[in-house]
Design an enzyme around this catalytic site. Sequence first.
Site, PDB file in Angstrom:
ATOM      1  N   LYS A  35       4.863  10.916  -1.948  1.00  0.00           N
ATOM      2  CA  LYS A  35       3.537  10.486  -2.437  1.00  0.00           C
ATOM      3  C   LYS A  35       3.677   9.507  -3.604  1.00  0.00           C
ATOM      4  CE  LYS A  35       3.364  14.627  -5.282  1.00  0.00           C
ATOM      5  NZ  LYS A  35       3.004  16.042  -5.289  1.00  0.00           N
ATOM      6  N   ARG A 130      -5.272  25.692  -8.310  1.00  0.00           N
ATOM      7  CA  ARG A 130      -5.704  24.326  -8.056  1.00  0.00           C
ATOM      8  C   ARG A 130      -6.141  24.266  -6.592  1.00  0.00           C
ATOM      9  NH1 ARG A 130      -1.290  19.675  -8.768  1.00  0.00           N
ATOM     10  NH2 ARG A 130      -0.624  20.745  -6.866  1.00  0.00           N
ATOM     11  N   TYR A 255       1.843  -7.340 -32.434  1.00  0.00           N
ATOM     12  CA  TYR A 255       0.430  -7.003 -32.647  1.00  0.00           C
ATOM     13  C   TYR A 255       0.264  -5.946 -33.722  1.00  0.00           C
ATOM     14  CZ  TYR A 255      -1.086  -9.590 -28.534  1.00  0.00           C
ATOM     15  OH  TYR A 255      -1.366 -10.579 -27.637  1.00  0.00           O
ATOM     16  N   MET A 303       1.704  -6.722 -23.516  1.00  0.00           N
ATOM     17  CA  MET A 303       1.491  -6.629 -22.070  1.00  0.00           C
ATOM     18  C   MET A 303       2.716  -7.110 -21.287  1.00  0.00           C
ATOM     19  SD  MET A 303      -1.564  -8.279 -19.765  1.00  0.00           S
ATOM     20  CE  MET A 303      -2.886  -7.530 -20.697  1.00  0.00           C
TER      21      MET A 303
HETATM   22  C1  PLP Z   1       4.307  16.726  -5.358  1.00  0.00           C
HETATM   23  C2  PLP Z   1       4.539  18.001  -4.657  1.00  0.00           C
HETATM   24  C3  PLP Z   1       5.848  18.498  -4.501  1.00  0.00           C
HETATM   25  C4  PLP Z   1       7.055  17.838  -5.134  1.00  0.00           C
HETATM   26  O1  PLP Z   1       7.126  18.165  -6.507  1.00  0.00           O
HETATM   27  P1  PLP Z   1       8.372  17.743  -7.412  1.00  0.00           P
HETATM   28  O2  PLP Z   1       8.115  18.419  -8.698  1.00  0.00           O
HETATM   29  O3  PLP Z   1       8.320  16.263  -7.555  1.00  0.00           O
HETATM   30  O4  PLP Z   1       9.584  18.197  -6.712  1.00  0.00           O
HETATM   31  C5  PLP Z   1       6.010  19.652  -3.754  1.00  0.00           C
HETATM   32  N1  PLP Z   1       4.961  20.281  -3.193  1.00  0.00           N
HETATM   33  C6  PLP Z   1       3.700  19.841  -3.337  1.00  0.00           C
HETATM   34  C7  PLP Z   1       2.583  20.580  -2.698  1.00  0.00           C
HETATM   35  C8  PLP Z   1       3.446  18.694  -4.073  1.00  0.00           C
HETATM   36  O5  PLP Z   1       2.189  18.260  -4.225  1.00  0.00           O
END
Ligand code: PLP
Length: 360
Positions: A35, A130, A255, A303
């Site tokens: 992701k 969650r 800055y 930036m």
């Molecule tokens: C993002 C995620 C992971 C991976 O987590 P890491 O800490 O990066 O290993 C595993 N399971 C779920 C459901 C996630 O959303």
Amino acid sequence: MLRKPVARIDVSALKHNLARVREVASGCKVLAVLKANAYGHGMLNVAEQLQQADAFGVARLDEALALRAGGIVKPIVLLEGFFDADELPQIVASNLQVVVHQQEQIDAILAAELDAPIRVWLKMDTGMHRLGLPPEHYQAAHQLLSQSPNCSPGIRLMSHFACADDLACPDTTEQLQRFHHWTQGLSGEVSLANSAAVLGWPHSHGDWVRPGLMLYGVSPLLGKQGAEHDLQPVMTLCSRVIAVRDVAAGETVGYGSAWQAQQATRLAVVAIGYGDGYPRNVPNGTPVLMQGRRFPVVGRVSMDMLTVDIGDVMIRPGEQVVLWGQGLPVEEIAALVGTIPYELLCNITPRVDFSYMGGN
Ligand SMILES: *Cc1c(COP(=O)(O)O)cnc(C)c1O
């Protein structure tokens, strides 16, 4: 030689880290988490290099569709499932698997008319609060779904840890116990472990581990660095010096005139800034690497540029600068700015070039 930021992606390190997952969680299947553009490393490129993974995990439908459009045929799991029943036909057509974590999704699956069954990963909320079904509703949900022709046989049993990064925290053991208690008698492959649990909680490994961060060579455990787990950093964020200049004692830099030279100082101006994803709030003294040595950032990050005190070292325009990665763990920079390495990696912006090296 372009004098702009480049994220160098070490493909052999990526493969090494996956092999480390297999070593640490031996016998488990690996769902590699891609992701957020593979934690800023380039989702499709990373997917192509992780042929040894058993499946991929993404957060959202568009990420999964981008992988399919890019020719990835491995199983892909939507870690947050779907949000609306009208996504189901596309999920079936693209052969995606879904996490089911709330009643609305169960209702939608039961009511749908689908061309083929969907593989479900049924998520229990064991304490993260969650996503996930309440433990006491889990068995009934499992039974409903397993009787539906819309579900592939063999529903996977999953949950997610809130505090696995903290080895001293009792919550993980409690979550694990709750999960085992409420899944008693259910058949199905089990998946609980993110990277922190892969490394720190061997009892949690189950059938499928779900590593993200550790694949990228970064430690998920508080106060640790990837090298301590024999992981190798995959991203090295580099740029170049674009100017070298002297400031006199008493002159200020950048800055807000936020930094003042206490003595005559030679500065290198480096072509990277918060517009590239380098954090603006690094404190004075945050290290960068040039010629294998550390130099302190001074003054505010702008930036497109930042300034570094180079002392009396011979540094010229064009010199390569490493902001994090090989030789300078991103964990260290994250700690200095009060965040986690995940955020720094994800924040790399699209104007940074990517260069993939060490592949086959
Ligand atoms: C993002 C995620 C992971 C991976 O987590 P890491 O800490 O990066 O290993 C595993 N399971 C779920 C459901 C996630 O959303």
